[in-house]
Each structure stands twice: as C-alpha cells, then as structure tokens.
Design an enzyme around this catalytic site. Structure first.
Site, PDB file in Angstrom:
ATOM      1  N   TYR A  42       0.851  -1.203   0.000  1.00 19.22           N
ATOM      2  CA  TYR A  42       0.000   0.000   0.000  1.00 19.22           C
ATOM      3  C   TYR A  42       0.883   1.249   0.000  1.00 19.22           C
ATOM      4  CZ  TYR A  42      -3.219   3.585   1.834  1.00 19.22           C
ATOM      5  OH  TYR A  42      -3.959   4.738   2.020  1.00 19.22           O
ATOM      6  N   THR A  68     -12.842   5.738   8.553  1.00 25.30           N
ATOM      7  CA  THR A  68     -13.690   5.608   7.364  1.00 25.30           C
ATOM      8  C   THR A  68     -13.991   4.121   7.174  1.00 25.30           C
ATOM      9  OG1 THR A  68     -11.852   5.263   5.832  1.00 25.30           O
ATOM     10  CG2 THR A  68     -12.468   7.554   6.260  1.00 25.30           C
TER      11      THR A  68
HETATM   12  N1  LIG Z   1      -8.785   6.069   6.108  1.00 27.77           N
HETATM   13  C1  LIG Z   1      -7.469   6.286   6.298  1.00 27.77           C
HETATM   14  O1  LIG Z   1      -6.920   6.036   7.393  1.00 27.77           O
HETATM   15  C2  LIG Z   1      -6.641   6.849   5.188  1.00 27.77           C
HETATM   16  C3  LIG Z   1      -5.370   7.366   5.500  1.00 27.77           C
HETATM   17  C4  LIG Z   1      -4.579   7.866   4.467  1.00 27.77           C
HETATM   18  C5  LIG Z   1      -5.034   7.868   3.176  1.00 27.77           C
HETATM   19  N2  LIG Z   1      -6.274   7.351   2.897  1.00 27.77           N
HETATM   20  C6  LIG Z   1      -6.707   7.377   1.495  1.00 27.77           C
HETATM   21  O2  LIG Z   1      -7.890   8.111   1.405  1.00 27.77           O
HETATM   22  C7  LIG Z   1      -8.600   7.769   0.209  1.00 27.77           C
HETATM   23  C8  LIG Z   1     -10.077   7.609   0.532  1.00 27.77           C
HETATM   24  O3  LIG Z   1     -10.215   6.530   1.432  1.00 27.77           O
HETATM   25  P1  LIG Z   1     -11.225   6.552   2.680  1.00 27.77           P
HETATM   26  O4  LIG Z   1     -10.403   6.415   3.892  1.00 27.77           O
HETATM   27  O5  LIG Z   1     -12.179   7.682   2.542  1.00 27.77           O
HETATM   28  O6  LIG Z   1     -11.913   5.129   2.450  1.00 27.77           O
HETATM   29  P2  LIG Z   1     -13.413   4.683   2.108  1.00 27.77           P
HETATM   30  O7  LIG Z   1     -14.371   5.253   3.074  1.00 27.77           O
HETATM   31  O8  LIG Z   1     -13.331   3.195   1.981  1.00 27.77           O
HETATM   32  O9  LIG Z   1     -13.663   5.333   0.681  1.00 27.77           O
HETATM   33  C9  LIG Z   1     -13.011   4.833  -0.464  1.00 27.77           C
HETATM   34  C10 LIG Z   1     -13.679   5.426  -1.691  1.00 27.77           C
HETATM   35  O10 LIG Z   1     -13.002   4.925  -2.862  1.00 27.77           O
HETATM   36  C11 LIG Z   1     -13.966   4.363  -3.749  1.00 27.77           C
HETATM   37  N3  LIG Z   1     -13.392   3.259  -4.494  1.00 27.77           N
HETATM   38  C12 LIG Z   1     -12.723   2.174  -4.019  1.00 27.77           C
HETATM   39  N4  LIG Z   1     -12.419   1.341  -5.012  1.00 27.77           N
HETATM   40  C13 LIG Z   1     -12.893   1.898  -6.151  1.00 27.77           C
HETATM   41  C14 LIG Z   1     -12.895   1.499  -7.513  1.00 27.77           C
HETATM   42  N5  LIG Z   1     -12.339   0.359  -7.926  1.00 27.77           N
HETATM   43  N6  LIG Z   1     -13.476   2.330  -8.429  1.00 27.77           N
HETATM   44  C15 LIG Z   1     -14.048   3.485  -8.037  1.00 27.77           C
HETATM   45  N7  LIG Z   1     -14.079   3.908  -6.756  1.00 27.77           N
HETATM   46  C16 LIG Z   1     -13.505   3.119  -5.832  1.00 27.77           C
HETATM   47  C17 LIG Z   1     -15.109   3.905  -2.844  1.00 27.77           C
HETATM   48  O11 LIG Z   1     -16.335   3.920  -3.543  1.00 27.77           O
HETATM   49  P3  LIG Z   1     -17.133   2.643  -4.084  1.00 27.77           P
HETATM   50  O12 LIG Z   1     -16.865   1.509  -3.146  1.00 27.77           O
HETATM   51  O13 LIG Z   1     -18.556   3.103  -4.095  1.00 27.77           O
HETATM   52  O14 LIG Z   1     -16.599   2.426  -5.454  1.00 27.77           O
HETATM   53  C18 LIG Z   1     -15.127   5.019  -1.795  1.00 27.77           C
HETATM   54  O15 LIG Z   1     -15.883   6.103  -2.258  1.00 27.77           O
HETATM   55  C19 LIG Z   1      -7.905   6.513  -0.323  1.00 27.77           C
HETATM   56  O16 LIG Z   1      -7.075   6.862  -1.389  1.00 27.77           O
HETATM   57  C20 LIG Z   1      -7.066   6.045   0.868  1.00 27.77           C
HETATM   58  O17 LIG Z   1      -5.927   5.320   0.457  1.00 27.77           O
HETATM   59  C21 LIG Z   1      -7.081   6.874   3.867  1.00 27.77           C
END
Ligand SMILES: NC(=O)c1ccc[n+]([C@@H]2O[C@H](COP(=O)([O-])OP(=O)(O)OC[C@H]3O[C@@H](n4cnc5c(N)ncnc54)[C@H](OP(=O)(O)O)[C@@H]3O)[C@@H](O)[C@H]2O)c1
Length: 238
Positions: A150, A185
């Site tokens: 990741y 999230t």
């Molecule tokens: N949560 C953390 O601790 C954290 C920390 C650092 C960075 N991030 C980054 O933040 C970003 C958002 O993540 P989040 O934490 O908000 O997680 P989340 O709540 O799981 O949201 C992920 C989003 O990405 C979409 N997604 C996933 N796979 C997809 C695909 N194949 N095609 C289109 N859309 C897709 C999902 O929508 P659908 O399932 O409806 O497609 C959802 O809207 C990511 O890039 C993650 O790596 C998160």
C-alpha cells in the site's frame, strides 16, 4: 481565495474522505461531479447536494477519467479542480499475501490514479489553469511492516506529483498531495482488528478533518502552493 462557482471532479466520493470533501466544497459554493462505483450512494449524495451531478464507474476502467472530465465540462462548462481520491488498502503478512489482490490495489491506487492525473492535467494545460489534489497518505512518506505494498502505491503518487509540480512551475496549474494519518472511514472495515485498536489511537482523524485540509489547500492564491500536507491524529506515534 473563494471557491464559489468553481467546478470539482471528486473520485471516491461515495464514502469517507471523498464524501466529506464533497459536502464541504459544496457548502463553499463549488459545483461538483462526484464519482465512485456505488450508484445508490452517489444518487443519495447528489440529492443532498443540490446542483451536484454524478457518474458511477470503476476507477480501473481506462475510459472513466476522460468521461469524468467530459461530463463535468458538459454539465458545468469548466473543470477547475480534480480530487483524485479513490483508493483501497491491503495489509498482509508475506506468507498470506494474495498477489492478485495486491496487484488489484496497485491498479486502483496507482495505475488508475496516474490515468486520472494525466487526463486532468492535459485538460488543465489546454485551459491554462487548474488544481489537482491527490489523496496520498502518511504511508506515502514512511513505511511500516505489512503495509509496504500500500505504501508503495502512495509513494508512487508522491513521486509523480513532485515531478509534475516541477514541470508545472511557472504555470497556473497546481499539484498537491494530502497525506492523512489514520482516518475513521470504511477503508479498514474488512480488517480483523481496526488499526486504531492496535495503534492505540482513541481519536483518529474524521473524514471532515481531512476535508478541511483539502479545502485549505484549494483556497490558497495561485502564488502559494502546498505540494504536500501531512495531517495526523494527535496520538499517532508511527
Ligand atoms: N482512512 C485512512 O486512514 C486513510 C489514510 C490515508 C489515506 N487514505 C486514502 O484516502 C482515500 C479515501 O479513502 P477513505 O479512507 O475515505 O476510504 P473509504 O471510506 O473506503 O472510501 C473509499 C472510496 O473509494 C472508492 N473506491 C474504491 N475502489 C474503487 C474502484 N475500484 N473504483 C471506483 N471507486 C472506488 C469507494 O467507492 P465505491 O466503493 O462506491 O466504489 C469510496 O468512495 C484513499 O485513497 C485512501 O488510500 C485513507
């Protein structure tokens, strides 16, 4: 700088950071095209955010980035911001590694993000301005055991973004990475134990905290660039 009337394309907008950012940017007067796979959630969000439009799709579909730009242009006549945010995470021990799942993560987090980055920047170069914001991670700046794959996907985003920042210096096109630490999230929903428990973090970031960072990055005047914004929970020791 006021965001009123600007147009943003947001991926990963059906949940978490993307959904919170969509709400905040909508409150700031921006016009939105939101995208993710789950159509029901996008429809519901568009109902909550008057004027917003949506396009459902899998970010690994190579046609989607151009379709997003085209739809935003058709609906709103301009695209000022692309928030490249969709992503997934895998944590695995070597012995248990599912290589195909790892490669699918690479396709979502890196290949598809790269496609959207280049598509967005080609549009911004045509019109001479724009702001690309990528959701990277604290794991785009350092690594830990079991999440190296990741972290690799996010390091790749950081490297490309820094190169593009240099390439686009002296233009009105900005490239930023937001680098959150642990955010509460749906990202870790399929993990056996939530990272807040094994990391001892009682108060992780909330999606709204990261949304405020994205808005702050976007609000800067063009002579102020924020290439990287690291944001962590206060308790984060790693
Ligand atoms: N949560 C953390 O601790 C954290 C920390 C650092 C960075 N991030 C980054 O933040 C970003 C958002 O993540 P989040 O934490 O908000 O997680 P989340 O709540 O799981 O949201 C992920 C989003 O990405 C979409 N997604 C996933 N796979 C997809 C695909 N194949 N095609 C289109 N859309 C897709 C999902 O929508 P659908 O399932 O409806 O497609 C959802 O809207 C990511 O890039 C993650 O790596 C998160």
């Amino acid at each position: 700088m006021s965001l009123e009337g600007q147009v943003a394309v947001i991926t990963g907008a059906s949940a978490g950071i993307g959904a919170a950012t969509a709400r905040l940017l909508h409150d700031a007067g921006m016009k939105l095209l939101i995208s993710a796979r789950r159509e029901d959630r996008l429809k519901q969000m568009a109902d909550e955010l008057p004027g917003a439009t949506w396009l459902a799709g899998d970010i690994t579909d190579p046609a989607l980035p151009q379709q997003l730009i085209d739809k935003a242009l058709a609906e709103f006549g301009q695209v000022d911001v692309v928030f490249n945010n969709a992503g997934v995470i895998l944590r695995t021990l070597i012995e248990e590694a599912d290589i195909d799942a790892i490669c699918r993560m690479v396709r979502i987090n890196t290949e598809s993000a790269f496609r959207l980055i280049y598509t967005a920047l080609q549009h911004f170069k045509q019109v001479g301005k724009g702001h690309l914001v990528n959701t990277s991670s604290i794991l785009g700046t350092k690594v830990r055991p079991t999440v190296g794959a990741y972290a690799g996907t996010k390091y790749a985003i950081e490297a490309l973004s820094e190169s593009l920042r240099l390439e686009l210096a002296k233009t009105d096109i900005a490239v930023s990475c937001v680098e959150p630490g642990l955010v509460l999230t749906e990202l870790h929903d399929d993990w056996d134990e939530h990272p807040k428990d094994f990391m001892g973090i009682e108060s992780p970031l909330m999606p709204e905290d990261v949304a405020r960072c994205v808005k702050f990055v976007l609000e800067q005047p063009m002579h102020v660039r924020i290439p990287r914004l690291l944001v962590t929970p206060g308790e984060m020791e790693l």
